[in-house]
Motif scaffolding. Structure first.
Motif, PDB file in Angstrom:
ATOM      1  N   HIS A 190      38.674 -43.810 -25.628  1.00  0.00           N
ATOM      2  CA  HIS A 190      37.926 -42.317 -25.852  1.00  0.00           C
ATOM      3  C   HIS A 190      38.365 -41.768 -27.219  1.00  0.00           C
ATOM      4  N   ALA A 191      39.713 -41.667 -27.359  1.00  0.00           N
ATOM      5  CA  ALA A 191      40.142 -41.042 -28.642  1.00  0.00           C
ATOM      6  C   ALA A 191      39.742 -41.789 -29.937  1.00  0.00           C
ATOM      7  N   ILE A 192      39.715 -43.229 -29.836  1.00  0.00           N
ATOM      8  CA  ILE A 192      39.140 -43.783 -31.151  1.00  0.00           C
ATOM      9  C   ILE A 192      37.896 -43.698 -31.156  1.00  0.00           C
ATOM     10  N   LYS A 193      37.072 -43.816 -30.270  1.00  0.00           N
ATOM     11  CA  LYS A 193      35.686 -43.559 -30.290  1.00  0.00           C
ATOM     12  C   LYS A 193      35.100 -42.521 -31.029  1.00  0.00           C
ATOM     13  N   LEU A 194      35.707 -41.300 -30.788  1.00  0.00           N
ATOM     14  CA  LEU A 194      35.458 -39.965 -31.338  1.00  0.00           C
ATOM     15  C   LEU A 194      35.899 -40.121 -32.717  1.00  0.00           C
ATOM     16  N   ALA A 195      36.770 -40.848 -33.115  1.00  0.00           N
ATOM     17  CA  ALA A 195      37.141 -40.818 -34.590  1.00  0.00           C
ATOM     18  C   ALA A 195      36.622 -41.797 -35.491  1.00  0.00           C
ATOM     19  N   LEU A 196      35.536 -42.677 -34.923  1.00  0.00           N
ATOM     20  CA  LEU A 196      35.133 -43.727 -35.592  1.00  0.00           C
ATOM     21  C   LEU A 196      34.571 -43.317 -36.897  1.00  0.00           C
ATOM     22  N   PRO A 197      33.640 -42.047 -37.045  1.00  0.00           N
ATOM     23  CA  PRO A 197      33.173 -41.813 -38.530  1.00  0.00           C
ATOM     24  C   PRO A 197      34.276 -41.659 -39.337  1.00  0.00           C
ATOM     25  N   ASN A 198      35.576 -41.391 -38.983  1.00  0.00           N
ATOM     26  CA  ASN A 198      36.522 -41.002 -40.050  1.00  0.00           C
ATOM     27  C   ASN A 198      36.962 -42.531 -40.485  1.00  0.00           C
ATOM     28  N   LEU A 199      36.731 -43.489 -39.707  1.00  0.00           N
ATOM     29  CA  LEU A 199      37.107 -44.874 -40.368  1.00  0.00           C
ATOM     30  C   LEU A 199      35.730 -45.739 -40.591  1.00  0.00           C
ATOM     31  N   ALA A 200      34.893 -45.400 -40.791  1.00  0.00           N
ATOM     32  CA  ALA A 200      33.444 -46.153 -41.358  1.00  0.00           C
ATOM     33  C   ALA A 200      33.600 -46.312 -42.671  1.00  0.00           C
ATOM     34  N   GLY A 201      33.382 -47.405 -43.132  1.00  0.00           N
ATOM     35  CA  GLY A 201      33.497 -47.735 -44.699  1.00  0.00           C
ATOM     36  C   GLY A 201      34.598 -48.416 -45.001  1.00  0.00           C
ATOM     37  N   GLY A 202      34.830 -49.102 -46.177  1.00  0.00           N
ATOM     38  CA  GLY A 202      35.747 -49.771 -46.589  1.00  0.00           C
ATOM     39  C   GLY A 202      36.990 -49.001 -47.197  1.00  0.00           C
ATOM     40  N   GLY A 203      38.201 -49.715 -47.075  1.00  0.00           N
ATOM     41  CA  GLY A 203      39.437 -49.073 -47.594  1.00  0.00           C
ATOM     42  C   GLY A 203      39.907 -47.965 -46.684  1.00  0.00           C
ATOM     43  N   LYS A 204      39.699 -48.249 -45.345  1.00  0.00           N
ATOM     44  CA  LYS A 204      40.036 -46.984 -44.485  1.00  0.00           C
ATOM     45  C   LYS A 204      41.464 -47.361 -43.649  1.00  0.00           C
ATOM     46  N   PHE A 205      42.190 -46.330 -43.437  1.00  0.00           N
ATOM     47  CA  PHE A 205      43.362 -46.686 -42.912  1.00  0.00           C
ATOM     48  C   PHE A 205      43.624 -45.862 -41.567  1.00  0.00           C
ATOM     49  N   ALA A 206      44.049 -46.309 -40.368  1.00  0.00           N
ATOM     50  CA  ALA A 206      44.449 -45.677 -39.292  1.00  0.00           C
ATOM     51  C   ALA A 206      45.888 -45.960 -38.814  1.00  0.00           C
ATOM     52  N   LEU A 207      46.331 -44.857 -38.454  1.00  0.00           N
ATOM     53  CA  LEU A 207      47.792 -44.993 -37.594  1.00  0.00           C
ATOM     54  C   LEU A 207      48.025 -44.841 -36.514  1.00  0.00           C
ATOM     55  N   VAL A 208      48.735 -45.571 -35.790  1.00  0.00           N
ATOM     56  CA  VAL A 208      49.256 -45.779 -34.319  1.00  0.00           C
ATOM     57  C   VAL A 208      50.539 -45.471 -34.344  1.00  0.00           C
ATOM     58  N   ILE A 209      50.684 -44.016 -33.584  1.00  0.00           N
ATOM     59  CA  ILE A 209      52.284 -43.893 -33.461  1.00  0.00           C
ATOM     60  C   ILE A 209      52.877 -43.784 -31.857  1.00  0.00           C
ATOM     61  N   GLY A 210      53.709 -44.715 -31.594  1.00  0.00           N
ATOM     62  CA  GLY A 210      54.031 -44.891 -30.166  1.00  0.00           C
ATOM     63  C   GLY A 210      53.430 -46.213 -29.736  1.00  0.00           C
ATOM     64  N   LEU A 211      54.208 -47.368 -29.603  1.00  0.00           N
ATOM     65  CA  LEU A 211      53.577 -48.353 -29.352  1.00  0.00           C
ATOM     66  C   LEU A 211      54.179 -48.815 -27.730  1.00  0.00           C
TER      67      LEU A 211
END
Length: 377
Positions: A190-211
């Motif tokens: 749910h959190a990722i789905k809401l953030a997908l517009p920020n990750l659309a396109g080339g050269g994007k970076f996502a950060l995951v804290i806590g594995l």
């Protein structure tokens, strides 16, 4: 487990809780992990076998995930505190199982079929519930419980009754491994789905804290749904190794962490960050790693706070939070699971070992998700 010589008053609440009875008063008894009192470790006890009401089904539990939220329920909450659900009730809000019995008026499901349970239960009448977002029910204050396993008897038991509306079909997929997806899969999705517009396109970076359990699934979801470079960070080398195996670039926690993250992005910062810890230091790390117009979603509930100032915050960068997800989201999570895009790491325990699962969880000994399997051979 109480000896049969101990008599306990029998009472059944409309709120979905089944309280213990004496051996003489019980019909068919089943075993369950019961949250009895605030700030008290749960107990493995005998309870009445649940009976499905109208619009409900009885599930024979395949798997039930042990979650840090359960630990908060019995360790941290006190009577009357915001969000506290009054005991006693059976724990377990990450549940899968096979349909054992149908309640009155239920059709469209077959006895023996495997399902994942959508945990949240709202009023079913408000706008939020009508779109499957029971987590944001507008009438939550009048509800006797929040979810299966949170105020209402849950799935850390041999059997559980749930509303038929909350069933998501698993088909022939393994229901035991699927159990954590109802929270540890749904919440990051749910959190990722809401953030997908920020990750659309080339050269994007996502950060995951806590594995931990949620963070590992988040890495898999981000890899499957986006073309972004996924950066994952934790203090445990073995957790980072698993994230790297699923396609992430890893950065160890500690000194130089933010500088290393920003270096991977060419100094620009990440477009979307997901903090699955939620402590003040991890929130600060995420904020310091953000790009302009980025989005930080705090998913973990460690109680941290964020500091904000106009010039320290990247322009138009958003800090937000999220809670669980919708039932539609869970259908999509199951589709990814069945397609092999999500593979939860599961550590299995028998029902006899259920309390050990919580002890191991509290001690940080669980890799991935602890899942109690009540009906082991």
């Amino acid at each position: 487990m109480h000896p049969s010589s101990v008599l306990l008053k029998s009472e059944r609440f409309a709120a979905g809780r089944t309280v213990l009875t004496s051996a003489e008063e019980r019909g068919t008894a089943v075993r369950a992990v019961v949250f009895e009192n605030f700030q008290t470790f749960p107990e493995l006890k005998e309870v009445d076998r649940p009976t499905p009401g109208p619009g409900e089904v009885l599930l024979k539990v395949a798997g039930s995930g042990a979650c840090h939220s359960d630990v908060s329920i019995y360790r941290e909450f006190t009577a009357g505190a915001p969000g506290a659900q009054n005991p006693p009730f059976v724990l377990g809000h990450e549940v899968s199982g096979w349909v054992e019995e149908l309640g009155q008026g239920v059709d469209g499901v077959q006895v023996g079929d495997a399902y994942l349970v959508y945990g949240p239960i709202g009023c079913g009448r408000c706008a939020a519930c009508s779109r499957g977002q029971d987590t944001y029910c507008e009438n939550v204050a009048s509800m006797p419980y929040l979810a299966t396993g949170i105020g209402r008897d849950g799935g850390m038991a041999e059997y559980v009754r749930v509303p038929v509306r909350n069933l998501v079909p698993l088909g022939d997929a393994d229901p035991v491994a699927a159990a954590p997806l109802s929270d540890a899969g749904l919440t990051p999705y749910h959190a990722i789905k809401l953030a997908l517009p920020n990750l659309a396109g080339g050269g994007k970076f996502a950060l995951v804290i806590g594995l931990g359990g949620l963070g590992q699934v988040a890495v898999q979801i981000l890899t499957a749904l986006t073309g972004a470079t996924v950066i994952a960070t934790d203090t445990k080398p073995e957790a980072m190794e698993r994230a790297a195996a699923n396609g992430a670039v890893t950065v160890p926690g500690g000194e130089g962490q933010v500088e290393a993250i920003r270096a991977i992005t060419g100094g620009r910062g990440v477009d979307a960050a997901f903090d699955f810890v939620g402590a003040t230091p991890t929130i600060r790390t995420a904020q310091a790693s953000m790009a302009r117009q980025g989005r930080l979603t705090v998913v973990g509930i460690a109680g941290g706070t964020a500091e904000w100032s106009f010039f320290a915050n990247p322009y138009e960068a958003t800090i937000t939070n999220t809670y669980w997800g919708t039932i539609e989201d869970l259908h999509e999570v199951v589709a990814m699971y069945r397609a092999g895009q999500i593979t939860p790491q599961v550590q299995r325990y028998s029902l006899d070992q259920a309390l050990d699962a919580y002890r191991d969880l509290e001690a940080g000994k669980v890799a991935g998700r602890a899942v109690v399997v009540p009906h082991t051979a």
